[in-house]
Write a protein that holds these residues in place. Structure first.
Motif, PDB file in Angstrom:
ATOM      1  N   GLN A 100       0.833  -1.202   0.000  1.00  0.00           N
ATOM      2  CA  GLN A 100       0.000   0.000   0.000  1.00  0.00           C
ATOM      3  C   GLN A 100       0.867   1.252   0.000  1.00  0.00           C
ATOM      4  O   GLN A 100       0.630   2.197  -0.755  1.00  0.00           O
ATOM      5  N   ASN A 107       0.877   4.167  -2.800  1.00  0.00           N
ATOM      6  CA  ASN A 107       0.331   5.490  -2.486  1.00  0.00           C
ATOM      7  C   ASN A 107       1.393   6.514  -2.122  1.00  0.00           C
ATOM      8  O   ASN A 107       1.142   7.438  -1.357  1.00  0.00           O
ATOM      9  N   ASP A 113      -3.409   2.786   2.517  1.00  0.00           N
ATOM     10  CA  ASP A 113      -4.668   3.031   1.792  1.00  0.00           C
ATOM     11  C   ASP A 113      -5.585   3.983   2.562  1.00  0.00           C
ATOM     12  O   ASP A 113      -6.229   4.854   1.983  1.00  0.00           O
ATOM     13  N   ASP A 114      -5.638   3.839   3.871  1.00  0.00           N
ATOM     14  CA  ASP A 114      -6.535   4.678   4.669  1.00  0.00           C
ATOM     15  C   ASP A 114      -6.096   6.136   4.638  1.00  0.00           C
ATOM     16  O   ASP A 114      -6.912   7.041   4.465  1.00  0.00           O
ATOM     17  N   GLU A 129      -6.374   8.458   1.291  1.00  0.00           N
ATOM     18  CA  GLU A 129      -7.657   8.957   0.789  1.00  0.00           C
ATOM     19  C   GLU A 129      -7.900  10.428   1.045  1.00  0.00           C
ATOM     20  O   GLU A 129      -7.332  10.998   1.930  1.00  0.00           O
TER      21      GLU A 129
END
Ligand SMILES: [Zn+2]
Ligand SMILES: [Zn+2]
Ligand SMILES: [Zn+2]
Ligand SMILES: [Zn+2]
Length: 140
Positions: free
Chosen positions: A127, A131, A136-137, A140
């Protein structure tokens, strides 16, 4: 009948569609050597012919072609100091062809980012690399 679908992903000008009109403007030609689309394949976005692409790729001059991998992408190369996007670190933009092509980041950033999210510190290597340093969290 339905229209014929565009040939997908062709980065070359179609000689059947180009140079059919009259006058200079209707004829697409290589901006380096002047060969026309009727004589040789020409890159759509760059207006550089196949022969020149080959030559530039070999030279890896950093003007049209990436100094790292030889990819002909004038715009990227001019923006990134002689390197294409794929040879530059996604985080800091520093060119580091070999390392970046493998890891997506330059060596410094790769070590810095490592496997942990820059924000919450969660370990999530896949992840984090996807990113640009965040899980991922947090991305966002
Ligand atoms: Zn040419
Ligand atoms: Zn490159
Ligand atoms: Zn970097
Ligand atoms: Zn996070």
């Amino acid at each position: 009948m339905a229209k014929q679908k565009k040939r997908k992903g062709s980065k070359w000008l179609d000689p059947n569609k180009e140079g059919q009109g009259h006058g200079r403007r209707s004829n697409r030609y290589c901006k380096r050597c002047g060969q026309t689309v009727q004589e040789v394949r020409i890159l759509k976005h760059e207006n550089i012919c196949e022969d020149c692409v080959e030559e530039l790729r070999e030279k890896q001059g950093g003007e049209y072609a990436c100094k790292g991998c030889g990819k002909v992408a004038p715009k990227q190369v001019q923006e990134n100091d002689g390197y294409c996007k794929e040879c530059c670190c996604r985080a800091c933009g520093k060119p580091d062809p070999e390392f970046v092509q493998k890891h997506g980041f330059c060596e410094t950033c790769f070590e810095l980012i490592g496997t942990n999210c820059r924000k919450c510190g969660k370990e999530a290597q896949a992840q984090v690399q996807r990113n640009d340093g965040y899980c991922d969290d947090c991305a966002e």
